[in-house]
Design a protein around this motif. Structure first.
Motif, short mmCIF file in Angstrom:
data_model
loop_
_atom_site.label_atom_id
_atom_site.label_comp_id
_atom_site.label_asym_id
_atom_site.label_seq_id
_atom_site.Cartn_x
_atom_site.Cartn_y
_atom_site.Cartn_z
N ARG A 1 -28.00 62.31 -13.99
CA ARG A 1 -27.63 62.25 -12.57
C ARG A 1 -26.18 62.67 -12.37
O ARG A 1 -25.87 63.45 -11.45
CB ARG A 1 -27.85 60.82 -12.04
CG ARG A 1 -27.34 60.61 -10.62
CD ARG A 1 -27.70 59.22 -10.12
NE ARG A 1 -27.01 58.88 -8.89
CZ ARG A 1 -27.33 59.33 -7.70
NH1 ARG A 1 -28.35 60.14 -7.56
NH2 ARG A 1 -26.65 58.98 -6.62
N ILE A 2 -25.27 62.16 -13.20
CA ILE A 2 -23.86 62.52 -13.09
C ILE A 2 -23.66 64.02 -13.27
O ILE A 2 -22.95 64.68 -12.51
CB ILE A 2 -23.02 61.74 -14.11
CG1 ILE A 2 -22.96 60.26 -13.73
CG2 ILE A 2 -21.60 62.31 -14.21
CD1 ILE A 2 -22.34 59.38 -14.80
N ILE A 3 -24.31 64.58 -14.30
CA ILE A 3 -24.17 66.01 -14.57
C ILE A 3 -24.69 66.84 -13.40
O ILE A 3 -24.06 67.82 -12.98
CB ILE A 3 -24.89 66.37 -15.88
CG1 ILE A 3 -24.13 65.77 -17.07
CG2 ILE A 3 -25.02 67.89 -16.04
CD1 ILE A 3 -24.87 65.86 -18.39
N ASN A 4 -25.82 66.45 -12.84
CA ASN A 4 -26.37 67.18 -11.69
C ASN A 4 -25.45 67.11 -10.48
O ASN A 4 -25.28 68.09 -9.76
CB ASN A 4 -27.76 66.65 -11.34
CG ASN A 4 -28.81 67.03 -12.36
OD1 ASN A 4 -28.66 68.01 -13.10
ND2 ASN A 4 -29.88 66.26 -12.43
N LEU A 5 -24.85 65.93 -10.25
CA LEU A 5 -23.93 65.78 -9.13
C LEU A 5 -22.69 66.65 -9.32
O LEU A 5 -22.19 67.28 -8.37
CB LEU A 5 -23.52 64.31 -8.97
CG LEU A 5 -24.60 63.36 -8.46
CD1 LEU A 5 -24.10 61.92 -8.49
CD2 LEU A 5 -25.02 63.73 -7.04
N ILE A 6 -22.19 66.69 -10.56
CA ILE A 6 -21.01 67.53 -10.84
C ILE A 6 -21.34 68.99 -10.59
O ILE A 6 -20.54 69.74 -10.01
CB ILE A 6 -20.53 67.31 -12.29
CG1 ILE A 6 -19.99 65.89 -12.48
CG2 ILE A 6 -19.43 68.32 -12.64
CD1 ILE A 6 -19.69 65.55 -13.92
N LYS A 7 -22.52 69.42 -11.03
CA LYS A 7 -22.91 70.81 -10.85
C LYS A 7 -22.99 71.18 -9.37
O LYS A 7 -22.67 72.31 -8.98
CB LYS A 7 -24.26 71.07 -11.53
CG LYS A 7 -24.19 71.10 -13.05
CD LYS A 7 -25.56 71.33 -13.66
CE LYS A 7 -25.47 71.42 -15.18
NZ LYS A 7 -26.82 71.60 -15.79
N ILE B 1 -19.49 71.78 -18.41
CA ILE B 1 -19.70 70.35 -18.69
C ILE B 1 -20.06 70.15 -20.16
O ILE B 1 -20.98 70.80 -20.68
CB ILE B 1 -20.80 69.78 -17.79
CG1 ILE B 1 -20.45 70.00 -16.31
CG2 ILE B 1 -21.01 68.29 -18.06
CD1 ILE B 1 -21.56 69.66 -15.36
N PHE B 2 -19.35 69.26 -20.82
CA PHE B 2 -19.63 68.92 -22.22
C PHE B 2 -20.26 67.52 -22.25
O PHE B 2 -19.90 66.63 -21.52
CB PHE B 2 -18.34 68.92 -23.04
CG PHE B 2 -17.64 70.24 -23.07
CD1 PHE B 2 -17.99 71.22 -23.99
CD2 PHE B 2 -16.65 70.53 -22.15
CE1 PHE B 2 -17.35 72.43 -24.02
CE2 PHE B 2 -16.00 71.75 -22.16
CZ PHE B 2 -16.36 72.71 -23.10
N GLY B 3 -21.19 67.32 -23.15
CA GLY B 3 -21.86 66.03 -23.25
C GLY B 3 -23.23 66.13 -22.62
O GLY B 3 -23.68 67.23 -22.32
N HIS B 4 -23.95 64.98 -22.53
CA HIS B 4 -23.26 63.70 -22.56
C HIS B 4 -23.10 63.15 -23.97
O HIS B 4 -24.00 63.28 -24.80
CB HIS B 4 -24.00 62.67 -21.71
CG HIS B 4 -25.36 62.27 -22.24
ND1 HIS B 4 -26.48 63.04 -22.12
CD2 HIS B 4 -25.74 61.16 -22.92
CE1 HIS B 4 -27.51 62.44 -22.67
NE2 HIS B 4 -27.09 61.28 -23.16
#
Length: 250
Positions: free
Chosen positions: A15-21, A29-32
């Motif tokens: 969810r965090i990665i999608n929001l950042i994108k 983005i590296f990770g998680h």
């Protein structure tokens, strides 16, 4: 812009990665990364990211341990399940803290703050840990349930497990009594003590005392038998096995 995500819960990380994108389409983005150990290794082996988003509670401890062992020059946005009063207090330290589940608007504001300030974060670890201890979330001690026309109070300590069935949520007590409650399992996760209860899968949250047997199963999963439960197909996914074992170890 390079962003590192440290988060041990796969759905939360996704969810965090999608929001950042959505907010920063050009960001790399590296990770998680899902543990203190892996995060330390990554930070020692790679150039400092422009920004770090890190959960506080990781499977192998608090993420503060990372910053004790690595000199961090990157600004950090922490994510946490602690209550809103603690969040407001933490913001006085000029670092942003977001309450989980992450609100897209709050994340957008945090990133805007980073872009406006764009300066290294200074972390007072002792202050943060002291505030964490004084502002820990208070978990539910009882649930009110309806039995016919009467309302009963069921102490949380007497609950064996929570489960969902037919689009409803129930509790089963150690005395084998079952009650309907007006909560979803997702909501319950933030209301009950994670040291006592574990989310086994999408249908069950169980206390340690409720677990009767743990059996290795196909595809690196675990099969759980709960006391006084007729469901013989309670599985812990491969992704949650490590976290589950750490929870068992206390």
């Amino acid at each position: 812009m390079n962003i590192l995500v440290i988060e041990d819960e796969r759905p939360a990380a996704r969810r965090i990665i999608n929001l950042i994108k959505e907010l920063l389409p050009s960001a790399k983005i590296f990770g998680h990364l899902d543990s203190i150990e892996d995060s330390i290794k990554w930070l020692h082996s790679n150039p400092a990211p422009d920004l770090i988003l890190s959960d506080i509670e990781l499977a192998d401890g608090k993420s503060f341990e990372i910053f004790k062992q690595v000199d961090i020059v990157s600004p950090i946005i922490f994510t946490t399940a602690y209550d809103q009063y603690a969040i407001k207090a933490f913001k006085l330290n000029s670092i942003d803290y977001l309450l989980k589940p992450i609100d897209p608007d709050e994340l957008a504001l945090a990133i805007e703050k980073y872009e406006n300030q764009n300066k290294p974060a200074t972390i007072n670890i002792q202050m943060l840990q002291s505030m964490m201890q004084s502002q820990q979330k208070q978990y539910k001690e009882r649930f009110m349930v309806k039995v016919g026309e009467k309302i009963h109070s069921v102490p949380t300590k007497d609950i064996s497990f929570f489960y969902s069935a037919e689009k409803a949520t129930f509790i089963q007590t150690k005395e084998k009594r079952k009650y309907l409650i007006d909560y979803t399992l997702d909501h319950l996760e933030s209301e009950i003590d994670p040291k006592i209860f574990f989310r086994l899968n999408r249908k069950y949250i169980a206390s340690l005392d409720a677990i009767d047997d743990i059996i290795t199963y196909s595809n690196s999963r675990l099969k759980i038998n709960l006391k006084d439960c007729g469901d013989q197909d309670i599985l812990v996914s491969r992704e949650k096995v490590t976290t589950f074992k750490l929870w068992l170890d206390g």
